[in-house]
Design a protein around this motif. Structure first.
Motif, PDB file in Angstrom:
ATOM      1  N   UNK A   1      14.968  -3.416   0.940  1.00 25.74           N
ATOM      2  CA  UNK A   1      14.909  -4.755   0.233  1.00 25.74           C
ATOM      3  C   UNK A   1      13.174  -4.453  -0.842  1.00 25.74           C
ATOM      4  N   UNK A   2      12.294  -3.489  -0.047  1.00 29.70           N
ATOM      5  CA  UNK A   2      11.320  -3.267  -1.225  1.00 29.70           C
ATOM      6  C   UNK A   2      12.154  -2.640  -2.487  1.00 29.70           C
ATOM      7  N   UNK A   3      12.599  -1.907  -2.248  1.00 24.60           N
ATOM      8  CA  UNK A   3      13.708  -1.753  -3.588  1.00 24.60           C
ATOM      9  C   UNK A   3      14.196  -2.685  -4.537  1.00 24.60           C
ATOM     10  N   UNK A   4      13.936  -4.057  -4.209  1.00 25.19           N
ATOM     11  CA  UNK A   4      14.948  -4.493  -4.837  1.00 25.19           C
ATOM     12  C   UNK A   4      13.294  -5.527  -5.848  1.00 25.19           C
ATOM     13  N   UNK A   5      12.122  -4.902  -4.659  1.00 22.77           N
ATOM     14  CA  UNK A   5      11.213  -6.352  -5.685  1.00 22.77           C
ATOM     15  C   UNK A   5      10.053  -5.384  -7.188  1.00 22.77           C
ATOM     16  N   UNK A   6      10.107  -6.711  -7.843  1.00 15.49           N
ATOM     17  CA  UNK A   6       8.656  -5.723  -9.019  1.00 15.49           C
ATOM     18  C   UNK A   6       7.635  -5.091  -8.302  1.00 15.49           C
ATOM     19  N   UNK A   7       7.327  -5.467  -7.244  1.00 21.05           N
ATOM     20  CA  UNK A   7       6.165  -5.199  -6.688  1.00 21.05           C
ATOM     21  C   UNK A   7       5.774  -5.937  -5.254  1.00 21.05           C
ATOM     22  N   UNK A   8       4.224  -4.749  -4.136  1.00 21.76           N
ATOM     23  CA  UNK A   8       4.723  -5.067  -3.078  1.00 21.76           C
ATOM     24  C   UNK A   8       3.194  -5.363  -2.756  1.00 21.76           C
ATOM     25  N   UNK A   9       3.270  -6.396  -1.429  1.00 24.06           N
ATOM     26  CA  UNK A   9       2.006  -6.688  -1.712  1.00 24.06           C
ATOM     27  C   UNK A   9       1.969  -6.575   0.131  1.00 24.06           C
ATOM     28  N   UNK A  10       1.132  -5.576   0.408  1.00 23.52           N
ATOM     29  CA  UNK A  10       0.678  -4.797   2.162  1.00 23.52           C
ATOM     30  C   UNK A  10      -1.139  -5.372   2.489  1.00 23.52           C
ATOM     31  N   UNK A  11      -0.908  -6.180   4.038  1.00 24.06           N
ATOM     32  CA  UNK A  11      -1.825  -6.247   4.335  1.00 24.06           C
ATOM     33  C   UNK A  11      -2.861  -5.035   4.559  1.00 24.06           C
ATOM     34  N   UNK A  12      -2.209  -5.147   5.596  1.00 23.94           N
ATOM     35  CA  UNK A  12      -2.433  -3.559   6.665  1.00 23.94           C
ATOM     36  C   UNK A  12      -1.707  -2.964   8.366  1.00 23.94           C
ATOM     37  N   UNK A  13      -2.013  -1.738   7.926  1.00 20.93           N
ATOM     38  CA  UNK A  13      -0.760  -1.324   9.498  1.00 20.93           C
ATOM     39  C   UNK A  13      -1.700  -0.638  10.577  1.00 20.93           C
ATOM     40  N   UNK A  14      -1.327  -0.410  11.717  1.00 26.49           N
ATOM     41  CA  UNK A  14      -2.118   0.189  12.781  1.00 26.49           C
ATOM     42  C   UNK A  14      -2.429  -0.707  13.569  1.00 26.49           C
ATOM     43  N   UNK A  15      -2.832  -0.025  14.907  1.00 22.32           N
ATOM     44  CA  UNK A  15      -3.963  -1.037  16.296  1.00 22.32           C
ATOM     45  C   UNK A  15      -4.435  -0.417  16.611  1.00 22.32           C
ATOM     46  N   UNK A  16      -5.479  -0.304  18.051  1.00 21.57           N
ATOM     47  CA  UNK A  16      -6.464   1.078  18.236  1.00 21.57           C
ATOM     48  C   UNK A  16      -5.494   1.794  19.222  1.00 21.57           C
ATOM     49  N   UNK A  17      -5.835   3.058  18.554  1.00 23.81           N
ATOM     50  CA  UNK A  17      -5.268   4.108  19.001  1.00 23.81           C
ATOM     51  C   UNK A  17      -4.951   3.937  20.468  1.00 23.81           C
TER      52      UNK A  17
ATOM     53  N   UNK B   1      -3.995   1.148  -5.246  1.00 26.49           N
ATOM     54  CA  UNK B   1      -2.436   1.383  -6.158  1.00 26.49           C
ATOM     55  C   UNK B   1      -2.114   2.113  -5.792  1.00 26.49           C
ATOM     56  N   UNK B   2      -0.402   2.679  -4.925  1.00 31.37           N
ATOM     57  CA  UNK B   2       0.141   3.293  -5.177  1.00 31.37           C
ATOM     58  C   UNK B   2       1.029   3.186  -6.124  1.00 31.37           C
ATOM     59  N   UNK B   3       1.854   3.857  -7.039  1.00 28.30           N
ATOM     60  CA  UNK B   3       2.448   3.828  -8.129  1.00 28.30           C
ATOM     61  C   UNK B   3       3.795   4.679  -7.772  1.00 28.30           C
ATOM     62  N   UNK B   4       4.620   4.233  -8.226  1.00 24.23           N
ATOM     63  CA  UNK B   4       5.800   5.581  -8.870  1.00 24.23           C
ATOM     64  C   UNK B   4       5.820   5.589  -9.913  1.00 24.23           C
ATOM     65  N   UNK B   5       6.496   6.354 -10.529  1.00 22.52           N
ATOM     66  CA  UNK B   5       7.792   6.603 -12.000  1.00 22.52           C
ATOM     67  C   UNK B   5       8.363   6.012 -13.009  1.00 22.52           C
ATOM     68  N   UNK B   6       7.895   4.303 -12.417  1.00 20.41           N
ATOM     69  CA  UNK B   6       8.495   2.835 -13.546  1.00 20.41           C
ATOM     70  C   UNK B   6       7.243   2.143 -12.796  1.00 20.41           C
ATOM     71  N   UNK B   7       7.060   0.969 -13.546  1.00 17.68           N
ATOM     72  CA  UNK B   7       5.738   0.566 -12.959  1.00 17.68           C
ATOM     73  C   UNK B   7       5.964  -0.562 -11.655  1.00 17.68           C
ATOM     74  N   UNK B   8       6.842  -0.172 -10.248  1.00 14.44           N
ATOM     75  CA  UNK B   8       6.443  -0.230  -9.508  1.00 14.44           C
ATOM     76  C   UNK B   8       5.446   0.064  -8.573  1.00 14.44           C
ATOM     77  N   UNK B   9       5.340  -0.875  -7.842  1.00 18.18           N
ATOM     78  CA  UNK B   9       3.924  -0.196  -7.075  1.00 18.18           C
ATOM     79  C   UNK B   9       3.746  -0.953  -5.921  1.00 18.18           C
ATOM     80  N   UNK B  10       3.601  -0.366  -4.568  1.00 17.82           N
ATOM     81  CA  UNK B  10       3.220  -0.664  -3.135  1.00 17.82           C
ATOM     82  C   UNK B  10       1.017  -1.034  -3.061  1.00 17.82           C
ATOM     83  N   UNK B  11       0.577  -1.922  -3.182  1.00 20.25           N
ATOM     84  CA  UNK B  11      -0.421  -2.508  -3.603  1.00 20.25           C
ATOM     85  C   UNK B  11      -1.826  -2.241  -2.201  1.00 20.25           C
ATOM     86  N   UNK B  12      -2.808  -2.196  -1.511  1.00 21.65           N
ATOM     87  CA  UNK B  12      -3.306  -2.849  -0.367  1.00 21.65           C
ATOM     88  C   UNK B  12      -4.313  -2.658  -0.683  1.00 21.65           C
TER      89      UNK B  12
END
Ligand code: IPM
Ligand code: MG
Length: 364
Positions: free
Chosen positions: A62-78, A271-282
């Motif tokens: 599904x992420x591959x079908x997007x122009x970009x992805x915006x993320x909050x945060x992941x993980x919990x109290x270890x 921002x985390x970017x690949x070779x194209x303009x796609x990125x994951x932003x957090x």
């Protein structure tokens, strides 16, 4: 224009801060007549709870079908979260590493700068900050090195032994170096390559390859710095830096240090970017499980990550500028979430901050 944006609400304060960023994006869409189609993606703890895995093939597809992805945060109290009773490859962080690798997000940009309005929050002395403050960006390689090298824990003759491998090839180094130099060309034209070349073979290869790339950018000042020295220089004189180019693990450590030095980790995007303009932003900060659900988190880092997304993936520079100026305006108007609050300013909630920024966008 029409765009498809993936939203990863994630864990901890993730859902709250993503909601505020979405409000801001909706205001941008209304004002500039764009249509943003959102699709929710599961990652990290939220994905474990729903599917048993921190990252599924559906999320990647599904992420591959997007122009970009915006993320909050992941993980919990270890210490307390059941997610950390799973084996390491099934924990929330493995999902984040997995999506970085699966989408080829090799270039991690982490700006760290001092907001004039927040100078008081900066832990450095005035004489170090100077009049202009500092403004640097860490360009961290994100899909190689120790994070993705072969690893193993085994018993050798009765002694438990663990091995992690730090490996880079010249192509991986060259592509991230080019990104760093391109970014420097649009900034103050200085690249500091950070490594441990007095000890590590991989670092010596980084020096060799980045020096070759530097020749293609004669206008850019290029220097090398050892990582231990860099850790020191970041608190001694952060003004000397423009672009810091480094490998995955060093970049992880230095970027936390750089963000802390600004005094406002709740303000910094990435921002985390690949070779194209796609990125994951957090945002650069984590999931802060201790304050989750209380509506007190600072959503600005996520809102500024959305601005980076507008700029880098959607090519909407004017809209990105608009969001960034709206953030500056609310700070100038004295609105603060708890983490950046000081006497004489107006304390607002997470949603209050999102509303204030949205209101300015709508009015201007
Ligand atoms: C970061 C984080 C991640 C990393 C963790 C959560 C795996 O610290 O994005 O800096 O180490 O890359
Ligand atoms: Mg980190």
């Amino acid at each position: 224009m029409e765009f498809k944006i993936g939203l990863i609400h994630g864990d901890g304060i993730g859902p709250e801060i993503v909601n505020e960023a979405q409000k801001v994006l909706d205001a941008v869409a209304g004002k500039y007549h764009h249509t943003f189609h959102y699709t929710n993606l599961l990652l990290g703890g939220a994905s474990i709870d729903a599917t048993g895995l921190p990252l599924t093939e559906e999320t990647v597809a599904e992420a591959r079908t997007c122009d970009a992805v915006l993320m909050g945060s992941i993980g919990g109290d270890a210490k307390t979260s059941p997610w950390y009773r799973l084996e390491p490859s099934k924990r929330p962080e493995a999902g984040l590493l997995g999506i970085r690798k699966a989408l080829g997000l090799f270039a991690n940009l982490r700006p760290a700068y001092l907001y004039n309005e927040l100078r008081d929050a900066c832990p450095l002395k005035d004489e170090i900050i100077g009049d202009e403050g500092f403004n640097l960006i860490i360009v961290r390689e994100l899909t190689g090195g120790l994070y993705f090298g072969a690893r193993e824990t085994k018993n050798i003759d009765g002694v438990e032994t663990a091995v992690d491998t730090l490996s880079y090839n010249e192509n991986e180094i060259r592509r991230i170096a080019k990104r760093a130099f391109e970014i420097a060309m649009k900034r103050n034209k200085k690249v500091t390559e950070v490594d441990k070349a007095n000890v590590l073979d991989s670092s010596r290869l980084w020096r060799k390859v980045t020096a070759e790339v530097a020749k293609e950018y004669p206008e850019v000042t290029y220097e090398n710095m050892l990582v231990d020295n860099c850790a020191m220089q970041l608190v001694r004189d952060p003004k000397q830096f423009d672009v810091i180019l480094t490998e995955n693990m060093f970049g992880d450590i230095l970027s936390d240090e750089a963000s802390m030095v600004t005094g406002s980790i709740g303000m910094l995007s990435s921002a985390s970017l690949n070779e194209t303009s796609f990125g994951l932003y957090e945002p650069s900060h984590g999931s802060a499980p201790d304050i989750a659900g209380k509506n007190i988190a600072n959503p600005i880092a996520t809102i500024l990550s959305a601005a980076m997304m507008l700029r880098y993936s959607l090519n909407l520079d004017e809209e990105a500028d608009d969001v960034e100026s709206a953030v500056e305006r609310v700070l100038a108007d004295g609105y603060r979430t708890g983490d950046i609050y000081s006497e004489g300013t107006t304390k607002v909630t997470c949603s209050g901050m999102g509303d204030a920024i949205t209101a300015i966008l709508k009015e201007a």
